[in-house]
Structures are given as structure tokens and as C-alpha cells.
Design a protein around this motif. Structure first.
Motif, PDB file in Angstrom:
ATOM      1  N   ALA A 177      30.372  59.751  26.675  1.00  0.00           N
ATOM      2  CA  ALA A 177      31.637  60.459  26.471  1.00  0.00           C
ATOM      3  C   ALA A 177      31.481  61.567  25.433  1.00  0.00           C
ATOM      4  O   ALA A 177      32.017  62.665  25.599  1.00  0.00           O
ATOM      5  N   ALA A 178      30.734  61.291  24.368  1.00  0.00           N
ATOM      6  CA  ALA A 178      30.537  62.293  23.319  1.00  0.00           C
ATOM      7  C   ALA A 178      29.728  63.471  23.837  1.00  0.00           C
ATOM      8  O   ALA A 178      30.029  64.632  23.532  1.00  0.00           O
ATOM      9  N   THR A 179      28.694  63.187  24.616  1.00  0.00           N
ATOM     10  CA  THR A 179      27.868  64.251  25.185  1.00  0.00           C
ATOM     11  C   THR A 179      28.692  65.125  26.124  1.00  0.00           C
ATOM     12  O   THR A 179      28.596  66.356  26.099  1.00  0.00           O
ATOM     13  N   ARG A 180      29.525  64.484  26.932  1.00  0.00           N
ATOM     14  CA  ARG A 180      30.347  65.229  27.889  1.00  0.00           C
ATOM     15  C   ARG A 180      31.385  66.105  27.193  1.00  0.00           C
ATOM     16  O   ARG A 180      31.696  67.203  27.658  1.00  0.00           O
ATOM     17  N   SER A 181      31.929  65.627  26.064  1.00  0.00           N
ATOM     18  CA  SER A 181      32.990  66.365  25.377  1.00  0.00           C
ATOM     19  C   SER A 181      32.467  67.238  24.241  1.00  0.00           C
ATOM     20  O   SER A 181      33.251  67.898  23.553  1.00  0.00           O
ATOM     21  N   GLY A 182      31.138  67.232  24.030  1.00  0.00           N
ATOM     22  CA  GLY A 182      30.569  68.053  22.976  1.00  0.00           C
ATOM     23  C   GLY A 182      30.869  67.543  21.582  1.00  0.00           C
ATOM     24  O   GLY A 182      30.893  68.320  20.621  1.00  0.00           O
ATOM     25  N   GLN A 183      31.103  66.236  21.442  1.00  0.00           N
ATOM     26  CA  GLN A 183      31.390  65.648  20.141  1.00  0.00           C
ATOM     27  C   GLN A 183      30.270  64.709  19.728  1.00  0.00           C
ATOM     28  O   GLN A 183      29.346  64.448  20.490  1.00  0.00           O
ATOM     29  N   GLU A 184      30.387  64.180  18.504  1.00  0.00           N
ATOM     30  CA  GLU A 184      29.463  63.166  18.032  1.00  0.00           C
ATOM     31  C   GLU A 184      30.057  61.796  18.337  1.00  0.00           C
ATOM     32  O   GLU A 184      31.264  61.584  18.198  1.00  0.00           O
ATOM     33  N   ALA A 185      29.208  60.861  18.747  1.00  0.00           N
ATOM     34  CA  ALA A 185      29.681  59.497  18.991  1.00  0.00           C
ATOM     35  C   ALA A 185      29.854  58.798  17.646  1.00  0.00           C
ATOM     36  O   ALA A 185      28.893  58.651  16.898  1.00  0.00           O
ATOM     37  N   PRO A 186      31.069  58.358  17.299  1.00  0.00           N
ATOM     38  CA  PRO A 186      31.269  57.674  16.012  1.00  0.00           C
ATOM     39  C   PRO A 186      30.456  56.385  15.972  1.00  0.00           C
ATOM     40  O   PRO A 186      30.291  55.707  16.991  1.00  0.00           O
ATOM     41  N   PRO A 187      29.909  56.024  14.814  1.00  0.00           N
ATOM     42  CA  PRO A 187      29.103  54.805  14.719  1.00  0.00           C
ATOM     43  C   PRO A 187      29.948  53.555  14.909  1.00  0.00           C
ATOM     44  O   PRO A 187      31.158  53.554  14.673  1.00  0.00           O
ATOM     45  N   LEU A 188      29.300  52.479  15.341  1.00  0.00           N
ATOM     46  CA  LEU A 188      29.965  51.193  15.562  1.00  0.00           C
ATOM     47  C   LEU A 188      29.504  50.245  14.466  1.00  0.00           C
ATOM     48  O   LEU A 188      28.320  49.937  14.355  1.00  0.00           O
ATOM     49  N   ASP A 189      30.441  49.783  13.630  1.00  0.00           N
ATOM     50  CA  ASP A 189      30.065  48.904  12.529  1.00  0.00           C
ATOM     51  C   ASP A 189      30.221  47.438  12.919  1.00  0.00           C
ATOM     52  O   ASP A 189      30.591  47.103  14.055  1.00  0.00           O
ATOM     53  N   SER A 190      29.949  46.537  11.977  1.00  0.00           N
ATOM     54  CA  SER A 190      29.976  45.101  12.259  1.00  0.00           C
ATOM     55  C   SER A 190      31.364  44.626  12.676  1.00  0.00           C
ATOM     56  O   SER A 190      31.500  43.781  13.564  1.00  0.00           O
ATOM     57  N   ALA A 191      32.403  45.153  12.040  1.00  0.00           N
ATOM     58  CA  ALA A 191      33.767  44.763  12.403  1.00  0.00           C
ATOM     59  C   ALA A 191      34.083  45.187  13.838  1.00  0.00           C
ATOM     60  O   ALA A 191      34.768  44.468  14.579  1.00  0.00           O
ATOM     61  N   GLY A 192      33.588  46.363  14.229  1.00  0.00           N
ATOM     62  CA  GLY A 192      33.806  46.824  15.603  1.00  0.00           C
ATOM     63  C   GLY A 192      33.117  45.938  16.619  1.00  0.00           C
ATOM     64  O   GLY A 192      33.671  45.617  17.670  1.00  0.00           O
ATOM     65  N   VAL A 193      31.871  45.522  16.308  1.00  0.00           N
ATOM     66  CA  VAL A 193      31.147  44.617  17.200  1.00  0.00           C
ATOM     67  C   VAL A 193      31.912  43.304  17.356  1.00  0.00           C
ATOM     68  O   VAL A 193      32.054  42.767  18.461  1.00  0.00           O
ATOM     69  N   ALA A 194      32.433  42.772  16.248  1.00  0.00           N
ATOM     70  CA  ALA A 194      33.183  41.515  16.304  1.00  0.00           C
ATOM     71  C   ALA A 194      34.426  41.660  17.174  1.00  0.00           C
ATOM     72  O   ALA A 194      34.760  40.755  17.950  1.00  0.00           O
ATOM     73  N   ALA A 195      35.118  42.804  17.081  1.00  0.00           N
ATOM     74  CA  ALA A 195      36.305  43.029  17.901  1.00  0.00           C
ATOM     75  C   ALA A 195      35.952  43.098  19.386  1.00  0.00           C
ATOM     76  O   ALA A 195      36.668  42.560  20.242  1.00  0.00           O
ATOM     77  N   LEU A 196      34.840  43.733  19.699  1.00  0.00           N
ATOM     78  CA  LEU A 196      34.404  43.817  21.100  1.00  0.00           C
ATOM     79  C   LEU A 196      34.070  42.446  21.658  1.00  0.00           C
ATOM     80  O   LEU A 196      34.420  42.114  22.795  1.00  0.00           O
ATOM     81  N   LEU A 197      33.385  41.625  20.865  1.00  0.00           N
ATOM     82  CA  LEU A 197      32.957  40.308  21.344  1.00  0.00           C
ATOM     83  C   LEU A 197      34.119  39.341  21.485  1.00  0.00           C
ATOM     84  O   LEU A 197      34.055  38.392  22.268  1.00  0.00           O
ATOM     85  N   ALA A 198      35.192  39.562  20.729  1.00  0.00           N
ATOM     86  CA  ALA A 198      36.332  38.649  20.774  1.00  0.00           C
ATOM     87  C   ALA A 198      37.240  38.888  21.973  1.00  0.00           C
ATOM     88  O   ALA A 198      38.028  38.020  22.343  1.00  0.00           O
ATOM     89  N   HIS A 199      37.118  40.050  22.591  1.00  0.00           N
ATOM     90  CA  HIS A 199      38.002  40.409  23.706  1.00  0.00           C
ATOM     91  C   HIS A 199      37.524  39.754  25.006  1.00  0.00           C
ATOM     92  O   HIS A 199      36.333  39.520  25.193  1.00  0.00           O
ATOM     93  N   ASP A 200      38.445  39.472  25.919  1.00  0.00           N
ATOM     94  CA  ASP A 200      38.096  38.757  27.152  1.00  0.00           C
ATOM     95  C   ASP A 200      37.726  39.687  28.310  1.00  0.00           C
ATOM     96  O   ASP A 200      37.222  39.247  29.326  1.00  0.00           O
TER      97      ASP A 200
END
Length: 466
Positions: A338-361
Motif C-alpha cells: 500500500a505504501a509503495t502504491r501511494s508513494g508513502q512510507e510504511a509505518p513501523p509495526l511495534d509490539s503492541a500492534g502485533v498483539a492487537a493483530l494476534l488477538a483479532h479473530d
């Protein structure tokens, strides 16, 4: 929280006592200080994958700290450089920050102040390198034939192997998977890896086309075949000559058309509506369904003979919740796309973000994850890139896992990442994670991880690209 042990910190200062005291402070904090007396020597110790940061005094004989900053950023603008200024030298500090210094410390500074600035710099560097490596991996994959199957779990590895094998034979294929699981991607991957890749890939959603026109869409018609047929129309099967027809939601095809489809599959020929002439076809048919077609056939809702004709090769596609360890990697992949397509930088994913992704169904599977990654890149800043806030704002429903299961998935994800970065070298993994060898082997057994797979992964990727 990432382990900082053995993270290298280059300390550049021409005064021996400053190198010693600064190095001692960082060593007690768990880092690996590399005290160096000159800027020229510091440059010789840097490479493109240097994992730490540079702490440098500004005033030094020969090349000074400002010149070192410019030289480093000429090579790698993402490498944090922390400059040390003299007491009250505000103008120099302002110039340093304007020229790209990550931060600066004013003499005399406290040890805990140094450690905190370095800690933030190391975390920034870690995220920048992860993003860089993922982008490089994405670019490498784009040069390989066909869409990329992202994941490291056993189920996705088996699926990738089957896709490679099936693409080299001429059998029709039935894909089975939930909505959003990636059936269209798998169909395209089979096509692009086959000898038919230079011919059309024609997709039609059987559930989205009105029943009144689907027959004409698939088989075509002659002029005057029915009211409104003012000219000849080439159908999807004929248009795909030499290539692949993808029939999504095959369970939605009207029973009356299933008879004609069965005949096309058996005879490899099609007749346009209003014509008696059979047109020979050279095509592969890939059908996809989200229901159990065998049960539907037994219930009289799908033709049994068509089911058995389609069931020559069936590929089950696992839902995302059954390969949760792939979720962080998939998310980063979609964010970089998505970042490459829109010419932006991909924001980094931190530990809290990983935990939120893993908790979702993930009821919407990979499609839902891709949409979230795109939202994260485009509008995540409005939520300070907090995935939990962004996910709560979306329409997707959140599932909950037991805390112990979330911890296990997060732990496995961290070990998998360490194995990948260290290419399966056990000693390096132990150092990176800060765990004894026996503990690590117990984790390997628990999570069914095999270090030798990671040692050969790069070679396998290279051979696949040939």
C-alpha cells in the motif's frame, strides 16, 4: 520489548576517558559498545545492515562529528546519529538537528539520559531495518512469476507446494475456502506459474452475474439468438482460449447451466447461444467455493456429476485464524504494498500492534487484513498508528483469545522473526532473544520450529526465482 543485548553502539570520541565512561554506561544497560577514536575509523566499521546507532562527539581533530553525520547519511539516511555538544553550544545543536542528527546530548549529561536516547534510537533503527528488508523481499518476489503466497506456517507452505505442482499439470482445480481467504490469488498464482501464463486469465463471479445473462456471459451468443442480441458476443470460455477460466462462487451457478458447464469440461468445446457449431477450447478451469459442494450435491443443491468432475484436484485454503503466526508478516507485506502504491512510507509495526493483530479473530480473513493494512498506511496517523484504535473504528468484529494463547502466538512470532534474521544460526538466536540454548530448543519443540528450514530458505527462494 525487544532484547538489546549485543546491539552494537559505536562511540566516537578522541578523548579516552569519554569513550570509557560512555561505553561503560551503555554496557551496563545491556548494549555492546564499540569505542572508536576517530570518525574515519567509525566509517570503516559501518555496513548497510548495522543494527545499532552512532554516538559521536562533535569537536574532534580531522573529520569532526558534523562531517561524520553528513558522510553517514550519505550512505544510509536511516541510521540514527546522536551527537554530543559542548555546554551551552546551542547554535551547534540546532545546526546538527537541521542536518539530520537523530538527537543530541549536551555535556555534561546523565547516564540514564544517554541510555534513554540510545534506546529510542535503537528501536527506530530496528524498525527501519525491518521495513527495508521487507521492501527488498517484496521487490524480489515481484520479479518471480505469479502472485506471492506470503507465510511461514506449515499449512501455507503445503499450499505453496501444491500450487507449484498443480500449475505444471493440466488438471482442472477446485478451490475451497472461506470468503476472503484468498481463492482468487491462488487461482492467479496457478495460472501465472503455468505454461498458460501468456494467455488470458478470465475471472467471473457466478454469484454476481444475473441469472438472465450468465449463460450469454459464459458461452457467448450469435446475432439474433434472442431479443436484444443485436450482434455476436464472444463468451468468457472462448475469450480465455489458451488460458484459464476462474469460476468464483461456483455454488451459485444455476442448475440449468451446470449441465452445460459439465459438457464444456468433458468435451472441451463450447457452442454459442443460437449456434450449432462447436468451438474447440484449450483452457484450464479453476472453480472456487466457500461451501461443502459434496454436501450440497447430496442435498440436491448442486449437480453431483459436476461435483465429481470438478473434484479431480481440490485445494483447501486455510482461514487466517488457523495460521495466526503469519498475521504480522502478512500485515507488513500489505502495508509495504500500500505504501509503495501511494508513494508513502510504511509505518513501523511495534509490539503492541502485533498483539492487537494476534488477538483479532479475522472473520474476513486475508481480505480484512489487507484492508486494515491499507487503512493503517493511509489514515493510521489519525490514531497515532495505534492498531487497536484503528481496528475498533472499522466495521470488523473483534474476537478474543485466551491470554495464554495470545502470549504463545506472540512468543512464536518473535522466535520465528529471530530465526529468519539469523538464518537459523542457534547461537545468534540465543543472543538476540537472551535465552539459554536448552530453553530455545524446548521452544522449538513446542512450536514445531526447525532451524534448518531457515538456513536453506534463502537458497530455496533463489532457486524458485530461476
Amino acid at each position: 520489548m525487544h532484547d538489546t543485548s549485543e546491539t552494537p553502539i559505536i562511540i566516537v570520541d578522541d578523548e579516552p576517558h569519554m569513550r570509557f565512561t560512555t561505553g561503560q554506561t551503555l554496557e551496563l544497560a545491556g548494549y555492546r559498545p564499540l569505542p572508536i577514536a576517530s570518525a574515519e575509523e567509525a566509517l570503516a566499521n559501518l555496513d548497510a545492515d548495522f543494527a545499532g546507532v552512532v554516538v559521536s562527539d562533535i569537536r574532534m581533530p580531522g573529520m569532526d562529528g558534523m562531517a561524520l553525520l553528513r558522510e553517514i547519511h550519505g550512505r544510509d539516511p536511516d541510521l540514527p546519529v546522536i551527537l554530543i555538544t559542548g555546554h551551552g553550544d546551542v547554535s551547534t545543536a540546532v545546526t546538527a538537528m537541521r542536518d539530520g542528527a537523530w538527537d543530541f546530548l549536551e555535556k555534561p549529561f546523565a547516564g540514564d539520559q544517554l541510555v534513554e536516547v540510545v534506546r529510542r534510537g535503537v528501536e527506530t533503527r530496528r524498525l527501519a531495518l525491518e521495513n527495508r528488508h521487507l521492501r527488498a523481499e517484496l521487490e524480489a518476489q515481484q520479479s518471480a512469476p505469479g502472485p506471492r503466497l506470503v507465510g511461514r506456517t506449515e499449512s501455507i507452505a503445503r499450499l505453496a507446494t501444491m500450487v507449484s505442482r498443480i500449475s505444471q499439470v493440466e488438471a482442472d482445480v477446485l478451490l475451497f475456502g472461506e470468503t476472503g481467504a484468498g481463492k482468487d490469488l491462488i487461482a492467479r498464482a496457478i495460472h501465472e506459474r503455468s505454461r498458460r501464463s501468456g494467455a488470458p486469465f478470465v475471472a467471473i463471479n457466478c454469484g454476481a452475474v444475473p441469472e438472465s445473462i450468465i449463460e450469454s456471459e459464459l458461452f457467448g451468443h450469435e446475432k439474433g439468438a434472442f431479443t436484444g442480441a443485436v450482434e455476436r458476443r464472444i463468451g468468457k470460455f472462448e475469450h480465455a482460449q489458451g488460458g484459464t477460466v476462474f469460476l468464483d462462487e461456483i455454488e451459485s451457478m444455476p442448475m440449468s447451466l451446470q449441465v452445460r458447464l459439465l459438457r464444456v469440461l468433458q468435451e472441451r468445446a463450447v457452442e454459442r447461444l443460437g449456434s450449432n457449431n462447436a468451438i474447440e477450447l484449450d483452457i484450464r478451469v479453476i472453480a472456487a467455493t466457500k461451501i461443502d459442494l459434496k454436501a450440497a450435491a447430496e442435498a440436491g443443491q448442486f449437480r453431483e456429476d459436476l461435483y465429481y468432475r470438478l473434484n479431480v484436484v481440490t485445494l483447501p485454503i486455510p482461514p487466517l485464524r488457523e495460521r495466526r503466526e503469519d498475521i504480522p508478516l502478512l500485515f507488513q507485506h500489505f502495508a509495504v504494498v500500500a505504501a509503495t502504491r501511494s508513494g508513502q512510507e510504511a509505518p513501523p509495526l511495534d509490539s503492541a500492534g502485533v498483539a492487537a493483530l494476534l488477538a483479532h479473530d479475522w472473520p474476513g480473513n486475508v481480505r480484512e487484513l489487507r484492508n486494515l493494512a491499507e487503512r493503517y498506511v493511509l489514515i493510521g496517523g489519525a490514531w497515532d498508528y495505534r492498531l487497536d484504535a484503528l481496528m475498533n473504528d472499522s466495521d470488523g468484529s473483534s474476537g478474543e483469545l485466551a491470554l495464554s494463547r495470545q502470549v504463545e502466538m506472540f512468543e512464536k512470532s518473535l522466535i520465528d522473526q529471530a530465526l529468519t534474521r539469523c538464518r537459523g544460526r542457534i547461537n545468534e538466536v540465543c543472543e538476540r532473544l537472551g535465552v539459554p540454548r536448552k530453553t530455545l530448543y524446548d521452544k522449538f519443540k513446542k512450536y514445531e520450529l526447525r532451524p534448518e528450514v531457515y538456513r536453506h530458505r534463502e537458497d530455496d527462494a533463489a532457486s524458485d526465482g530461476k
